[in-house]
Motif scaffolding. Sequence first.
Motif, mmCIF file in Angstrom:
data_model
loop_
_atom_site.group_PDB
_atom_site.id
_atom_site.type_symbol
_atom_site.label_atom_id
_atom_site.label_comp_id
_atom_site.label_asym_id
_atom_site.label_seq_id
_atom_site.Cartn_x
_atom_site.Cartn_y
_atom_site.Cartn_z
ATOM 1 N N SER A 37 67.949 60.001 37.142
ATOM 2 C CA SER A 37 67.496 59.078 38.169
ATOM 3 C C SER A 37 67.788 57.540 37.706
ATOM 4 O O SER A 37 68.353 57.391 36.728
ATOM 5 N N GLU A 38 67.366 56.653 38.840
ATOM 6 C CA GLU A 38 67.781 55.048 38.510
ATOM 7 C C GLU A 38 67.086 54.813 37.148
ATOM 8 O O GLU A 38 67.795 54.000 36.275
ATOM 9 N N LEU A 39 65.854 55.304 36.528
ATOM 10 C CA LEU A 39 65.175 54.718 35.412
ATOM 11 C C LEU A 39 66.038 55.534 34.191
ATOM 12 O O LEU A 39 66.433 54.679 33.239
ATOM 13 N N ALA A 40 66.145 56.917 34.292
ATOM 14 C CA ALA A 40 67.030 57.445 33.232
ATOM 15 C C ALA A 40 68.310 56.462 32.846
ATOM 16 O O ALA A 40 68.726 56.456 31.671
ATOM 17 N N GLU A 41 68.948 56.258 34.056
ATOM 18 C CA GLU A 41 70.538 55.607 33.890
ATOM 19 C C GLU A 41 70.159 54.230 33.197
ATOM 20 O O GLU A 41 71.082 54.021 32.550
ATOM 21 N N ALA A 42 69.301 53.518 33.868
ATOM 22 C CA ALA A 42 69.122 52.326 33.040
ATOM 23 C C ALA A 42 68.710 52.364 31.562
ATOM 24 O O ALA A 42 68.951 51.408 30.786
ATOM 25 N N ALA A 43 67.706 53.295 31.295
ATOM 26 C CA ALA A 43 67.224 53.477 30.181
ATOM 27 C C ALA A 43 68.380 53.845 29.098
ATOM 28 O O ALA A 43 68.645 52.984 28.100
ATOM 29 N N THR A 44 69.531 54.602 29.659
ATOM 30 C CA THR A 44 70.482 54.912 28.737
ATOM 31 C C THR A 44 71.701 53.931 28.663
ATOM 32 O O THR A 44 71.992 53.756 27.692
ATOM 33 N N ALA A 45 71.505 52.986 29.742
ATOM 34 C CA ALA A 45 72.497 52.046 29.550
ATOM 35 C C ALA A 45 72.106 50.849 28.526
ATOM 36 O O ALA A 45 72.835 50.037 27.891
ATOM 37 N N PHE A 46 70.746 50.816 28.381
ATOM 38 C CA PHE A 46 69.939 49.917 27.565
ATOM 39 C C PHE A 46 70.418 50.196 26.184
ATOM 40 O O PHE A 46 70.799 49.507 25.201
ATOM 41 N N ASN A 47 70.048 51.614 25.813
ATOM 42 C CA ASN A 47 70.537 52.085 24.631
ATOM 43 C C ASN A 47 71.972 51.882 24.279
ATOM 44 O O ASN A 47 72.338 51.556 23.003
ATOM 45 N N THR A 48 73.078 52.349 25.250
ATOM 46 C CA THR A 48 74.342 51.937 25.198
ATOM 47 C C THR A 48 74.550 50.626 24.679
ATOM 48 O O THR A 48 75.488 50.021 23.615
ATOM 49 N N ARG A 49 74.009 49.582 25.396
ATOM 50 C CA ARG A 49 74.254 48.162 25.269
ATOM 51 C C ARG A 49 73.735 47.713 23.744
ATOM 52 O O ARG A 49 74.445 46.960 23.243
ATOM 53 N N ASP A 117 61.652 48.676 31.939
ATOM 54 C CA ASP A 117 60.356 48.913 32.233
ATOM 55 C C ASP A 117 59.684 48.551 33.817
ATOM 56 O O ASP A 117 58.884 49.370 34.247
ATOM 57 N N THR A 118 60.309 47.734 34.314
ATOM 58 C CA THR A 118 59.989 47.484 35.716
ATOM 59 C C THR A 118 60.623 48.626 36.655
ATOM 60 O O THR A 118 59.662 49.076 37.480
ATOM 61 N N LEU A 119 61.423 49.293 36.260
ATOM 62 C CA LEU A 119 61.837 50.617 37.037
ATOM 63 C C LEU A 119 60.913 51.313 36.717
ATOM 64 O O LEU A 119 60.547 52.397 37.556
ATOM 65 N N ALA A 120 60.323 51.850 35.555
ATOM 66 C CA ALA A 120 59.542 52.538 35.172
ATOM 67 C C ALA A 120 58.156 52.594 35.896
ATOM 68 O O ALA A 120 57.680 53.485 36.543
ATOM 69 N N ARG A 121 57.664 51.365 36.047
ATOM 70 C CA ARG A 121 56.478 50.839 36.674
ATOM 71 C C ARG A 121 56.567 51.259 38.272
ATOM 72 O O ARG A 121 55.514 51.638 38.627
ATOM 73 N N THR A 122 58.060 50.928 38.694
ATOM 74 C CA THR A 122 58.113 51.377 40.080
ATOM 75 C C THR A 122 58.005 52.699 40.269
ATOM 76 O O THR A 122 57.481 53.392 41.193
ATOM 77 N N LEU A 123 58.530 53.602 39.478
ATOM 78 C CA LEU A 123 58.625 54.910 39.422
ATOM 79 C C LEU A 123 56.956 55.566 39.386
ATOM 80 O O LEU A 123 56.586 56.520 40.182
ATOM 81 N N ASP A 133 62.885 61.265 33.186
ATOM 82 C CA ASP A 133 62.323 59.933 33.221
ATOM 83 C C ASP A 133 61.546 59.488 31.882
ATOM 84 O O ASP A 133 61.784 58.699 31.305
ATOM 85 N N LEU A 134 60.732 60.254 31.757
ATOM 86 C CA LEU A 134 59.823 60.220 30.362
ATOM 87 C C LEU A 134 60.621 60.126 29.218
ATOM 88 O O LEU A 134 60.402 59.138 28.323
ATOM 89 N N ILE A 135 61.394 60.915 28.970
ATOM 90 C CA ILE A 135 62.280 61.095 27.685
ATOM 91 C C ILE A 135 63.081 59.968 27.586
ATOM 92 O O ILE A 135 63.413 59.151 26.376
#
Length: 206
Positions: A37-49, A117-123, A133-135
């Motif tokens: 999902s968009e959230l999962a991708e954003a979270a993974t991108a944050f970890n990578t960055r 976090d904003t994406l998570a709240r939107t979800l 998403d949760l993981i």
Amino acid sequence: MMKALTCAALLTLSGCATVSMVSTDAIVESERSVESSELAEAATAFNTRAEARGWVGEPRGLMDFAKVLLGGGSEDGGTTAGTYADQISAANAPVTDVFQTIIADSNAAQTAFSEVDTLARTLLGSDDVMRSDLIAFERALVTAQKSYRGFSEAAGIAAEREKTGLEAAETALAAYAGTIDAARQTADDLADAYADAGKKQGEASS
């Protein structure tokens, strides 16, 4: 001021240092697509960055220490940067430069993680939370906590030498800590939403 920084760091970490990952026993797999999902991708991108920018540097491994103790040394002659503080030379570089680096990295990490976090709240508002998403969000939260700890440690090391610029660093760190604390609540809400979805699915199939 140094005591204030240390206490603030400890208090914040004590409040967000652990994340309760959802037990696999409590997870009900969704039959929907497992595409990210968009959230999962954003979270993974944050970890990578965070890893690429060195925000979550790690200490030397046990094998590296063992080599040193046995007299063999490490492959790099003992110069490998481990923690974030090591990487920005918090103990040796000009203190003002160290604080400026911490401020810049803390602000960048806060902005990036706040977007996750904003994406998570939107979800949450869509009532469509998947396990992935949760993981992914909880992993990003762990990364954020690690980076905050690294920034705080580096600030403390630099402040031992000189406190010029410390106040601005404390402000940036406090803002990041606030974002992390808010995200902990988001993680709890995501877990509740996922659990509720599982219950509804179970009731519907019974």
